[in-house]
Design a protein around this motif. Structure first.
Motif, mmCIF file in Angstrom:
data_model
loop_
_atom_site.group_PDB
_atom_site.id
_atom_site.type_symbol
_atom_site.label_atom_id
_atom_site.label_comp_id
_atom_site.label_asym_id
_atom_site.label_seq_id
_atom_site.Cartn_x
_atom_site.Cartn_y
_atom_site.Cartn_z
ATOM 1 N N LEU A 387 16.334 12.440 -40.559
ATOM 2 C CA LEU A 387 16.563 13.690 -41.670
ATOM 3 C C LEU A 387 16.727 12.839 -43.044
ATOM 4 O O LEU A 387 17.457 11.897 -42.822
ATOM 5 C CB LEU A 387 17.560 14.661 -41.250
ATOM 6 N N TYR A 388 16.183 13.398 -43.931
ATOM 7 C CA TYR A 388 16.390 13.024 -45.456
ATOM 8 C C TYR A 388 17.494 13.506 -46.038
ATOM 9 O O TYR A 388 17.370 14.836 -46.318
ATOM 10 C CB TYR A 388 15.140 12.843 -45.991
ATOM 11 N N GLN A 389 18.410 12.763 -46.573
ATOM 12 C CA GLN A 389 19.760 13.470 -47.293
ATOM 13 C C GLN A 389 19.248 14.741 -48.095
ATOM 14 O O GLN A 389 18.157 14.617 -48.943
ATOM 15 C CB GLN A 389 20.664 12.540 -48.004
ATOM 16 N N GLY A 390 19.897 15.938 -47.996
ATOM 17 C CA GLY A 390 19.356 17.079 -48.684
ATOM 18 C C GLY A 390 18.362 17.977 -47.974
ATOM 19 O O GLY A 390 18.521 19.001 -48.445
ATOM 20 N N GLU A 391 17.791 17.416 -47.105
ATOM 21 C CA GLU A 391 16.747 18.473 -46.585
ATOM 22 C C GLU A 391 17.401 19.502 -45.758
ATOM 23 O O GLU A 391 17.085 20.613 -45.419
ATOM 24 C CB GLU A 391 15.952 17.650 -45.668
ATOM 25 N N GLU A 392 18.629 19.088 -45.161
ATOM 26 C CA GLU A 392 19.398 20.211 -44.791
ATOM 27 C C GLU A 392 20.157 21.275 -45.550
ATOM 28 O O GLU A 392 20.590 22.299 -45.211
ATOM 29 C CB GLU A 392 20.571 19.545 -43.726
ATOM 30 N N LEU A 393 19.978 21.007 -46.868
ATOM 31 C CA LEU A 393 20.396 22.122 -47.931
ATOM 32 C C LEU A 393 18.947 22.543 -48.711
ATOM 33 O O LEU A 393 19.302 23.780 -49.122
ATOM 34 C CB LEU A 393 21.131 21.364 -49.058
ATOM 35 N N GLY A 394 17.959 22.441 -47.959
ATOM 36 C CA GLY A 394 16.699 22.895 -48.582
ATOM 37 C C GLY A 394 16.279 22.334 -49.905
ATOM 38 O O GLY A 394 15.684 23.190 -50.500
ATOM 39 N N LEU A 395 16.919 21.333 -50.222
ATOM 40 C CA LEU A 395 16.390 20.904 -51.807
ATOM 41 C C LEU A 395 14.986 20.781 -51.785
ATOM 42 O O LEU A 395 14.201 20.091 -50.937
ATOM 43 C CB LEU A 395 17.106 19.523 -51.878
ATOM 44 N N TRP A 396 14.385 20.935 -52.898
ATOM 45 C CA TRP A 396 12.985 20.695 -53.361
ATOM 46 C C TRP A 396 12.931 19.552 -54.259
ATOM 47 O O TRP A 396 13.728 18.808 -54.756
ATOM 48 C CB TRP A 396 12.405 21.868 -54.073
ATOM 49 N N GLU A 397 11.588 19.069 -54.429
ATOM 50 C CA GLU A 397 11.363 17.917 -55.477
ATOM 51 C C GLU A 397 11.646 18.361 -56.655
ATOM 52 O O GLU A 397 11.342 19.404 -57.218
ATOM 53 C CB GLU A 397 10.034 17.464 -55.479
ATOM 54 N N VAL A 398 12.266 17.651 -57.483
ATOM 55 C CA VAL A 398 12.661 17.888 -59.034
ATOM 56 C C VAL A 398 11.357 17.359 -59.562
ATOM 57 O O VAL A 398 11.190 16.169 -60.054
ATOM 58 C CB VAL A 398 13.899 17.047 -59.442
ATOM 59 N N GLU A 399 10.593 18.101 -60.128
ATOM 60 C CA GLU A 399 9.255 17.922 -60.786
ATOM 61 C C GLU A 399 9.303 17.655 -62.126
ATOM 62 O O GLU A 399 8.425 17.205 -62.932
ATOM 63 C CB GLU A 399 8.110 18.774 -60.235
ATOM 64 N N ASP A 400 10.268 18.146 -62.793
ATOM 65 C CA ASP A 400 10.187 18.213 -64.389
ATOM 66 C C ASP A 400 11.660 17.180 -64.955
ATOM 67 O O ASP A 400 11.886 17.461 -66.050
ATOM 68 C CB ASP A 400 10.493 19.547 -64.899
ATOM 69 N N LEU A 401 11.704 16.071 -64.376
ATOM 70 C CA LEU A 401 12.638 15.124 -64.924
ATOM 71 C C LEU A 401 12.140 14.964 -66.311
ATOM 72 O O LEU A 401 10.940 14.369 -66.346
ATOM 73 C CB LEU A 401 12.684 14.252 -64.067
ATOM 74 N N PRO A 402 13.140 14.414 -67.464
ATOM 75 C CA PRO A 402 12.527 13.948 -68.469
ATOM 76 C C PRO A 402 11.852 12.593 -68.357
ATOM 77 O O PRO A 402 12.531 12.015 -67.676
ATOM 78 C CB PRO A 402 13.991 13.970 -69.268
ATOM 79 N N ASP A 403 11.017 12.357 -69.087
ATOM 80 C CA ASP A 403 10.300 10.955 -69.292
ATOM 81 C C ASP A 403 11.394 10.113 -69.440
ATOM 82 O O ASP A 403 11.320 8.949 -68.766
ATOM 83 C CB ASP A 403 9.076 11.006 -70.257
ATOM 84 N N ALA A 404 12.386 10.187 -70.280
ATOM 85 C CA ALA A 404 13.267 9.129 -70.728
ATOM 86 C C ALA A 404 14.268 8.569 -69.415
ATOM 87 O O ALA A 404 14.900 7.769 -69.537
ATOM 88 C CB ALA A 404 13.928 9.352 -71.598
ATOM 89 N N VAL A 405 14.202 9.420 -68.324
ATOM 90 C CA VAL A 405 15.301 9.253 -67.341
ATOM 91 C C VAL A 405 14.378 8.622 -66.087
ATOM 92 O O VAL A 405 15.255 8.083 -65.255
ATOM 93 C CB VAL A 405 16.190 10.583 -66.913
ATOM 94 N N LEU A 406 13.166 8.685 -66.233
ATOM 95 C CA LEU A 406 12.465 8.026 -64.888
ATOM 96 C C LEU A 406 12.792 6.445 -65.018
ATOM 97 O O LEU A 406 12.507 5.726 -65.792
ATOM 98 C CB LEU A 406 11.028 8.322 -65.088
ATOM 99 N N GLN A 407 13.075 6.107 -63.563
ATOM 100 C CA GLN A 407 13.251 4.622 -63.441
ATOM 101 C C GLN A 407 12.372 4.028 -62.180
ATOM 102 O O GLN A 407 12.315 2.772 -62.197
ATOM 103 C CB GLN A 407 14.744 4.744 -62.854
ATOM 104 N N ASP A 408 11.744 4.709 -61.493
ATOM 105 C CA ASP A 408 10.865 4.319 -60.559
ATOM 106 C C ASP A 408 9.703 3.302 -61.137
ATOM 107 O O ASP A 408 9.036 3.814 -62.351
ATOM 108 C CB ASP A 408 10.016 5.309 -59.667
ATOM 109 N N PRO A 409 9.791 2.238 -60.656
ATOM 110 C CA PRO A 409 8.637 1.036 -61.437
ATOM 111 C C PRO A 409 7.128 1.662 -61.507
ATOM 112 O O PRO A 409 6.389 1.311 -62.186
ATOM 113 C CB PRO A 409 8.583 -0.161 -60.699
#
Length: 553
Positions: A387-409
């Motif tokens: 189980l991935y943390q938060g799936e038991e809460l029904g979390l969805w993908e946050v698709e609209d994060l501001p460009d300025a906060v993105l950290q994934d290379p």
């Protein structure tokens, strides 16, 4: 050494909860999750009913790739805590009957690791460079990369160094970010070092190790060009004799690791091995190698009956042939959350990334209904589950994060065309009606490292606690039944459905049946003596669309 739960073959049917530590719970208010925050939430995890926790890397790191660029494999990053904190976590988890699995990253180190700093500073003849993959460039002046390999994060997989005297030097390989130089696993010091690292953590009570990029350690002699192949993680088809993925020689490394683990009671390995086909994956979990491996074919399968049934059958057949259990997983820190994947029109082929979702209309209510059904399907299958943390809460993908906060290379390496994996790593909502939703202490002066959507106020753990119809209540009930029912966990299953494009129905002995309706229309329930659990309301003897049920028969 900390005490541990009684060693058994616990891993064959364990439910393991993935903790992405940066995003789980922040105890000191700096916006970054930490070991102290995780310790505070151990009672929650015990109440959820999981058997073990898998923690993403907690080592000292410059965090170029969320900790998968490790600078020191025998310590804890100060942002997360200390070695003493880690020991206290292991002790407390063990007292609650929860085991601890940690990540190890053997394909590459951080460019800040002492080995790589020695390699860069040592000059052309330095033995320290032999631990990594340095090669001269092509062309008259060596200005072209040694071959055509590509980074998983985008761009070339080679970076040229400058020598200490200012002259251009050789190139080094990095199948991921330039700050993640690949190790040369033909070097005996590399093999000895990682076996020593395993013992370091096993001696401290760690119960298991998840192996990052287990399929990528060995590269073909001569480093031949990819040519018509590509450097992406292997999806959907087997690619035998790929120059850097899933090479046969990797299995000798893991036989050595298994010997280390067998010197300790109950210690286990789980492989992140993108092998392209179930029969290739099964090679990693032969009796003298690793214990389990993630089932990415199942994770990527669309919400469609034929595809799911084929993946389940192929996985059970291939892994059963070598005596290994299957493991089932719906989401993790590298893929878009399955609520959002299932919220889209479902394709025929694999579906995993945020980039694949872009432009497709989303129905989150539909995605949530399917996710509830998928949870019951997953937890009813033979073997173990992650189980991935938060799936038991029904979390969805946050698709609209501001460009300025993105950290994934991936965002940077793709030239800002692929938003990467940050959307599935947003910190968890625990309580309250406004961010940070109890993730950080009240009055914390620093915001969470990624912003949480205001709409998550309806999905906090506290808001779902007393709601019998919540996703959290469904997971708790399913895990309780899974632990108590003699048919569930390791074992076998028998398909009982003919219309596999509409309904998946299978039995498990004694006296259990799981039925999943993947259509829009209700279907009649089979004969049964009791409804044990349903993912949504039933309609008399009818099973509504996108709903699953567990029955006593």
């Amino acid at each position: 050494m900390p005490s541990a739960p009684t060693p058994t073959a616990w891993w064959r049917d364990a439910v393991i909860y993935q903790v992405y530590l940066r995003s789980f719970c922040d105890a000191d208010g700096d916006g970054i999750g930490d070991i102290a925050g995780l310790r505070r939430r151990l009672p929650y995890l015990s109440g959820l009913g999981v058997d073990a926790l898998w923690l993403n890397p907690w080592y000292p790191s410059p965090m170029a790739d969320g900790g998968y660029d490790v600078a020191d494999y025998r310590d804890i990053d100060p942002a997360f805590g200390t070695l003493d904190d880690a020991g206290a976590l292991v002790d407390e988890a063990h007292r609650l009957g929860i085991r601890i699995i940690i990540d190890i990253v053997p394909n590459h180190t951080s460019s800040d690791h002492v080995w790589f700093r020695e390699a860069r500073a040592g000059g052309p003849s330095s033995p320290a460079r032999e631990r990594y993959i340095f090669r001269p460039g092509r062309g008259e002046d060596g200005s072209l990369p040694p071959n055509d390999w590509r980074s998983v994060f985008g761009g070339p997989a080679w970076t040229r160094i400058t020598e200490t005297d200012g002259t251009p030097g050789p190139w080094y390989l990095h199948l991921f970010d330039p700050e993640q130089p690949d190790l040369d696993w033909d070097h005996p010091e590399v093999r000895a070092e990682f076996e020593s690292i395993l013992r370091f953590w096993f001696d401290r009570g760690i119960d298991g190790v998840r192996i990052d990029v287990a399929h990528g350690l060995v590269k073909a002699p001569g480093l031949p060009d990819l040519g018509s192949l590509d450097g992406k993680l292997m999806e959907g088809t087997s690619r035998e004799n790929h120059p850097h993925w899933d090479r046969d020689e990797v299995h000798d490394i893991f036989r050595g690791w298994r010997t280390v683990a067998d010197g300790y009671d109950g210690r286990v390995f789980v492989a992140e091995a993108w092998a392209g086909a179930p029969e290739r994956l099964a090679r990693y979990v032969r009796p003298d190698e690793l214990h389990t491996a993630f089932n990415f074919d199942y994770l990527m399968a669309p919400w469609r009956g034929p595809q799911l049934r084929r993946v389940i059958d192929e996985s059970l057949a291939a892994l059963g042939a070598v005596g290994a259990p299957a493991t089932w997983v719906l989401s993790n820190h590298d893929v878009a959350r399955h609520v959002s994947r299932y919220a889209r029109p479902q394709p025929d082929g694999p579906l995993r990334s945020l980039a694949q979702l872009a432009g497709r209309p989303a129905d989150l209510a539909l995605g949530t209904r399917r996710a509830r059904a998928a949870a019951l399907l997953t937890l009813a299958l033979p073997g173990g589950a992650y189980l991935y943390q938060g799936e038991e809460l029904g979390l969805w993908e946050v698709e609209d994060l501001p460009d300025a906060v993105l950290q994934d290379p991936t965002w940077r390496r793709s030239g800002h065309t692929d938003r990467g994996r940050d959307g599935c790593r947003v910190p968890l909502p625990w309580s309250g009606t406004t961010p940070p939703f109890g993730y950080s202490p009240e009055g914390a002066g620093t915001a969470p490292w990624l912003p949480q959507p205001d709409a998550w106020k309806t999905l906090t753990a506290a808001s779902q606690e007393s709601d019998p119809d919540s996703m959290l209540s469904l997971y708790r009930a399913a895990l309780r039944l899974r632990r108590d029912h003699p048919a569930l966990g390791d074992g076998t299953m028998t398909w009982e459905s003919a219309a596999e494009d509409r309904v998946l129905s299978f039995g498990r002995s004694p006296g259990f049946r799981c039925v999943v309706n993947l259509t829009d229309d209700p279907v009649e329930l089979p004969a049964h003596t009791e409804v044990l659990l349903a993912s949504g309301p039933l309609d008399g003897d009818g099973l509504p669309g996108d709903t699953a049920v567990w029955l006593s028969v």
